[in-house]
Write a protein that holds these residues in place. Structure first.
Motif, PDB file in Angstrom:
ATOM      1  N   LYS A  73      64.752 129.779  25.747  1.00  0.00           N
ATOM      2  CA  LYS A  73      64.061 129.979  24.467  1.00  0.00           C
ATOM      3  C   LYS A  73      62.548 130.031  24.648  1.00  0.00           C
ATOM      4  O   LYS A  73      61.839 130.620  23.825  1.00  0.00           O
ATOM      5  N   ALA A  74      62.062 129.400  25.724  1.00  0.00           N
ATOM      6  CA  ALA A  74      60.619 129.381  25.970  1.00  0.00           C
ATOM      7  C   ALA A  74      60.101 130.689  26.566  1.00  0.00           C
ATOM      8  O   ALA A  74      58.883 130.889  26.645  1.00  0.00           O
ATOM      9  N   LEU A  75      60.999 131.583  26.974  1.00  0.00           N
ATOM     10  CA  LEU A  75      60.603 132.845  27.591  1.00  0.00           C
ATOM     11  C   LEU A  75      60.539 133.960  26.546  1.00  0.00           C
ATOM     12  O   LEU A  75      61.246 133.907  25.536  1.00  0.00           O
ATOM     13  N   PRO A  76      59.716 134.999  26.775  1.00  0.00           N
ATOM     14  CA  PRO A  76      59.642 136.124  25.826  1.00  0.00           C
ATOM     15  C   PRO A  76      60.990 136.831  25.680  1.00  0.00           C
ATOM     16  O   PRO A  76      61.654 137.123  26.679  1.00  0.00           O
ATOM     17  N   LYS A  77      61.380 137.124  24.447  1.00  0.00           N
ATOM     18  CA  LYS A  77      62.660 137.789  24.208  1.00  0.00           C
ATOM     19  C   LYS A  77      62.709 139.169  24.852  1.00  0.00           C
ATOM     20  O   LYS A  77      63.754 139.595  25.336  1.00  0.00           O
ATOM     21  N   SER A  78      61.578 139.867  24.839  1.00  0.00           N
ATOM     22  CA  SER A  78      61.548 141.214  25.412  1.00  0.00           C
ATOM     23  C   SER A  78      61.846 141.173  26.912  1.00  0.00           C
ATOM     24  O   SER A  78      62.546 142.030  27.447  1.00  0.00           O
ATOM     25  N   LEU A  79      61.328 140.157  27.593  1.00  0.00           N
ATOM     26  CA  LEU A  79      61.592 140.004  29.025  1.00  0.00           C
ATOM     27  C   LEU A  79      63.068 139.738  29.268  1.00  0.00           C
ATOM     28  O   LEU A  79      63.688 140.363  30.142  1.00  0.00           O
ATOM     29  N   LEU A  80      63.653 138.837  28.504  1.00  0.00           N
ATOM     30  CA  LEU A  80      65.072 138.521  28.667  1.00  0.00           C
ATOM     31  C   LEU A  80      65.945 139.740  28.401  1.00  0.00           C
ATOM     32  O   LEU A  80      66.910 139.994  29.127  1.00  0.00           O
ATOM     33  N   GLN A  81      65.608 140.501  27.360  1.00  0.00           N
ATOM     34  CA  GLN A  81      66.407 141.683  27.022  1.00  0.00           C
ATOM     35  C   GLN A  81      66.362 142.723  28.138  1.00  0.00           C
ATOM     36  O   GLN A  81      67.388 143.290  28.511  1.00  0.00           O
ATOM     37  N   ARG A  82      65.171 142.974  28.694  1.00  0.00           N
ATOM     38  CA  ARG A  82      65.053 143.944  29.786  1.00  0.00           C
ATOM     39  C   ARG A  82      65.862 143.498  30.994  1.00  0.00           C
ATOM     40  O   ARG A  82      66.578 144.305  31.617  1.00  0.00           O
ATOM     41  N   GLU A  83      65.760 142.230  31.332  1.00  0.00           N
ATOM     42  CA  GLU A  83      66.431 141.760  32.538  1.00  0.00           C
ATOM     43  C   GLU A  83      67.947 141.698  32.356  1.00  0.00           C
ATOM     44  O   GLU A  83      68.696 141.917  33.310  1.00  0.00           O
ATOM     45  N   VAL A  84      68.400 141.436  31.145  1.00  0.00           N
ATOM     46  CA  VAL A  84      69.848 141.454  30.878  1.00  0.00           C
ATOM     47  C   VAL A  84      70.405 142.869  31.051  1.00  0.00           C
ATOM     48  O   VAL A  84      71.472 143.063  31.637  1.00  0.00           O
ATOM     49  N   VAL A  85      69.678 143.862  30.563  1.00  0.00           N
ATOM     50  CA  VAL A  85      70.117 145.253  30.713  1.00  0.00           C
ATOM     51  C   VAL A  85      70.154 145.647  32.185  1.00  0.00           C
ATOM     52  O   VAL A  85      71.101 146.300  32.647  1.00  0.00           O
ATOM     53  N   ILE A  86      69.133 145.272  32.927  1.00  0.00           N
ATOM     54  CA  ILE A  86      69.089 145.578  34.367  1.00  0.00           C
ATOM     55  C   ILE A  86      70.256 144.911  35.085  1.00  0.00           C
ATOM     56  O   ILE A  86      70.943 145.532  35.904  1.00  0.00           O
ATOM     57  N   ALA A  87      70.495 143.627  34.787  1.00  0.00           N
ATOM     58  CA  ALA A  87      71.581 142.893  35.436  1.00  0.00           C
ATOM     59  C   ALA A  87      72.932 143.526  35.121  1.00  0.00           C
ATOM     60  O   ALA A  87      73.789 143.660  36.005  1.00  0.00           O
ATOM     61  N   ALA A  88      73.136 143.918  33.874  1.00  0.00           N
ATOM     62  CA  ALA A  88      74.404 144.533  33.482  1.00  0.00           C
ATOM     63  C   ALA A  88      74.617 145.861  34.208  1.00  0.00           C
ATOM     64  O   ALA A  88      75.715 146.132  34.726  1.00  0.00           O
ATOM     65  N   GLN A 141      61.552 143.346  38.606  1.00  0.00           N
ATOM     66  CA  GLN A 141      62.690 144.023  37.990  1.00  0.00           C
ATOM     67  C   GLN A 141      63.399 145.002  38.927  1.00  0.00           C
ATOM     68  O   GLN A 141      64.631 145.051  38.945  1.00  0.00           O
ATOM     69  N   PRO A 142      62.675 145.768  39.777  1.00  0.00           N
ATOM     70  CA  PRO A 142      63.397 146.537  40.803  1.00  0.00           C
ATOM     71  C   PRO A 142      64.204 145.628  41.717  1.00  0.00           C
ATOM     72  O   PRO A 142      65.332 145.967  42.116  1.00  0.00           O
ATOM     73  N   VAL A 147      69.533 143.088  43.488  1.00  0.00           N
ATOM     74  CA  VAL A 147      70.358 141.883  43.576  1.00  0.00           C
ATOM     75  C   VAL A 147      71.591 142.012  42.673  1.00  0.00           C
ATOM     76  O   VAL A 147      72.679 141.559  43.028  1.00  0.00           O
ATOM     77  N   ALA A 148      71.430 142.635  41.512  1.00  0.00           N
ATOM     78  CA  ALA A 148      72.565 142.809  40.601  1.00  0.00           C
ATOM     79  C   ALA A 148      73.621 143.723  41.212  1.00  0.00           C
ATOM     80  O   ALA A 148      74.833 143.485  41.061  1.00  0.00           O
ATOM     81  N   ILE A 149      73.185 144.770  41.897  1.00  0.00           N
ATOM     82  CA  ILE A 149      74.140 145.651  42.579  1.00  0.00           C
ATOM     83  C   ILE A 149      74.877 144.864  43.661  1.00  0.00           C
ATOM     84  O   ILE A 149      76.102 144.956  43.784  1.00  0.00           O
ATOM     85  N   TYR A 150      74.124 144.082  44.419  1.00  0.00           N
ATOM     86  CA  TYR A 150      74.741 143.211  45.429  1.00  0.00           C
ATOM     87  C   TYR A 150      75.754 142.275  44.769  1.00  0.00           C
ATOM     88  O   TYR A 150      76.871 142.089  45.257  1.00  0.00           O
ATOM     89  N   GLY A 151      75.371 141.665  43.645  1.00  0.00           N
ATOM     90  CA  GLY A 151      76.250 140.714  42.965  1.00  0.00           C
ATOM     91  C   GLY A 151      77.502 141.354  42.426  1.00  0.00           C
ATOM     92  O   GLY A 151      78.577 140.746  42.426  1.00  0.00           O
ATOM     93  N   GLY A 152      77.401 142.593  41.952  1.00  0.00           N
ATOM     94  CA  GLY A 152      78.593 143.294  41.497  1.00  0.00           C
ATOM     95  C   GLY A 152      79.501 143.663  42.648  1.00  0.00           C
ATOM     96  O   GLY A 152      80.731 143.702  42.500  1.00  0.00           O
ATOM     97  N   ASN A 184      71.521 135.847  34.045  1.00  0.00           N
ATOM     98  CA  ASN A 184      71.758 137.151  34.652  1.00  0.00           C
ATOM     99  C   ASN A 184      73.045 137.176  35.470  1.00  0.00           C
ATOM    100  O   ASN A 184      73.733 138.206  35.527  1.00  0.00           O
ATOM    101  N   SER A 185      73.392 136.051  36.092  1.00  0.00           N
ATOM    102  CA  SER A 185      74.658 135.965  36.811  1.00  0.00           C
ATOM    103  C   SER A 185      75.832 136.142  35.850  1.00  0.00           C
ATOM    104  O   SER A 185      76.805 136.832  36.162  1.00  0.00           O
ATOM    105  N   PHE A 186      75.737 135.516  34.679  1.00  0.00           N
ATOM    106  CA  PHE A 186      76.814 135.639  33.692  1.00  0.00           C
ATOM    107  C   PHE A 186      76.965 137.077  33.220  1.00  0.00           C
ATOM    108  O   PHE A 186      78.080 137.615  33.163  1.00  0.00           O
ATOM    109  N   VAL A 187      75.851 137.721  32.904  1.00  0.00           N
ATOM    110  CA  VAL A 187      75.909 139.086  32.366  1.00  0.00           C
ATOM    111  C   VAL A 187      76.481 140.062  33.391  1.00  0.00           C
ATOM    112  O   VAL A 187      77.409 140.821  33.095  1.00  0.00           O
TER     113      VAL A 187
END
Length: 252
Positions: A73-88, A141-142, A147-152, A184-187
């Motif tokens: 909650k302490a982090l900017p929502k825009s940052l979280l949204q971008r990183e969730v999309v990247i992780a997904a 973010q790159p 890392v997300a590709i690796y995780g998938g 990001n691991s969950f997403v």
């Protein structure tokens, strides 16, 4: 090796590994270092074990994310949204790559993937100091996409790589690193396991059993993470990663 064990003992082994993985993932990552080998030991083929392990630990990320909700909650929502999309996106790409990888090739890659994840995590603080003030945010973010590709593709060591990434890109607060790692691991795990499920790569009896225990472990781990000394946590993850790397190299 698993033939000498009773079926009840193997269920206890996989369940215990799942609970411990949930705890470890919430604290510092590396839980799949426990669930993946446990499934292989129980007789599940490596590719199916990887998919089943990813399914098993994914709810634990949700439990531990909830435990770190104040940090998020302490982090900017825009940052979280971008990183969730990247992780997904990265999780789906990695899952697709796994599903077209021959089983023999994947089995030979496993120990190297484990060792790479462990080495990067161990070197994280040193690399962060050497690169201080050198525009590390520009590749946060790159790096997350990679890392997300690796995780998938291979869930083992995912949390370790995410913690290394956030440490290298300037995030100094361990609890915030843990919160981002768990979210990001969950997403990415959620979307990759959906792909695995549609492809029929998951062994469902073990997956459901381990999901329940990993979720409980994630909740417990989130509470422990704020109490344990940071260096204890780092040492535990590094020892676990090295041990599992040695085990899988010995199987080649």
């Amino acid at each position: 090796m698993s033939a000498a064990w009773s079926s009840e003992a193997l269920w206890l082994l996989t369940g215990g590994a799942a609970f411990a993985a949930g705890v470890l993932n919430a604290i510092a990552g590396g839980g799949s270092f426990l669930t993946f080998p446990a499934l292989v030991f129980a007789g599940v083929p490596p590719l199916a074990a990887n998919a089943t392990s990813a399914m098993a630990v994914s709810p634990g990320y949700l439990g531990s994310t909830w435990g770190f909700r104040s940090e998020l909650k302490a982090l900017p929502k825009s940052l979280l949204q971008r990183e969730v999309v990247i992780a997904a996106s990265g999780g789906l790409i990695g899952a697709g790559l796994l599903l077209v990888t021959p089983a023999s090739v994947f089995s030979s890659l496993v120990p190297w993937l484990l060792l790479l994840a462990t080495a990067l995590f161990a070197a994280g603080p040193w690399l962060a100091q050497r690169n201080a003030g050198q525009g590390r945010q520009a590749w946060r973010q790159p790096g997350l996409m990679f890392v997300a590709i690796y995780g998938g593709y291979f869930n083992g060591g995912l949390g370790i790589l995410l913690m290394a990434l956030y440490t290298l890109t300037g995030e100094a607060r361990l609890n915030t690193v843990n919160a981002l790692k768990n979210l990001n691991s969950f997403v990415l795990s959620l979307l990759s396991v959906l792909a695995f499920a549609l492809a029929g790569a998951i062994v469902w009896p073990q997956a459901v059993w381990m999901m329940v225990l990993a979720t409980a472990g994630g909740w417990v781990g989130a509470r422990l993470a704020k109490r344990l000394p940071v260096q204890w946590v780092r040492n535990l993850v590094i020892i676990t990663g090295l041990s599992m790397s040695i085990v899988f190299f010995s199987r080649l």
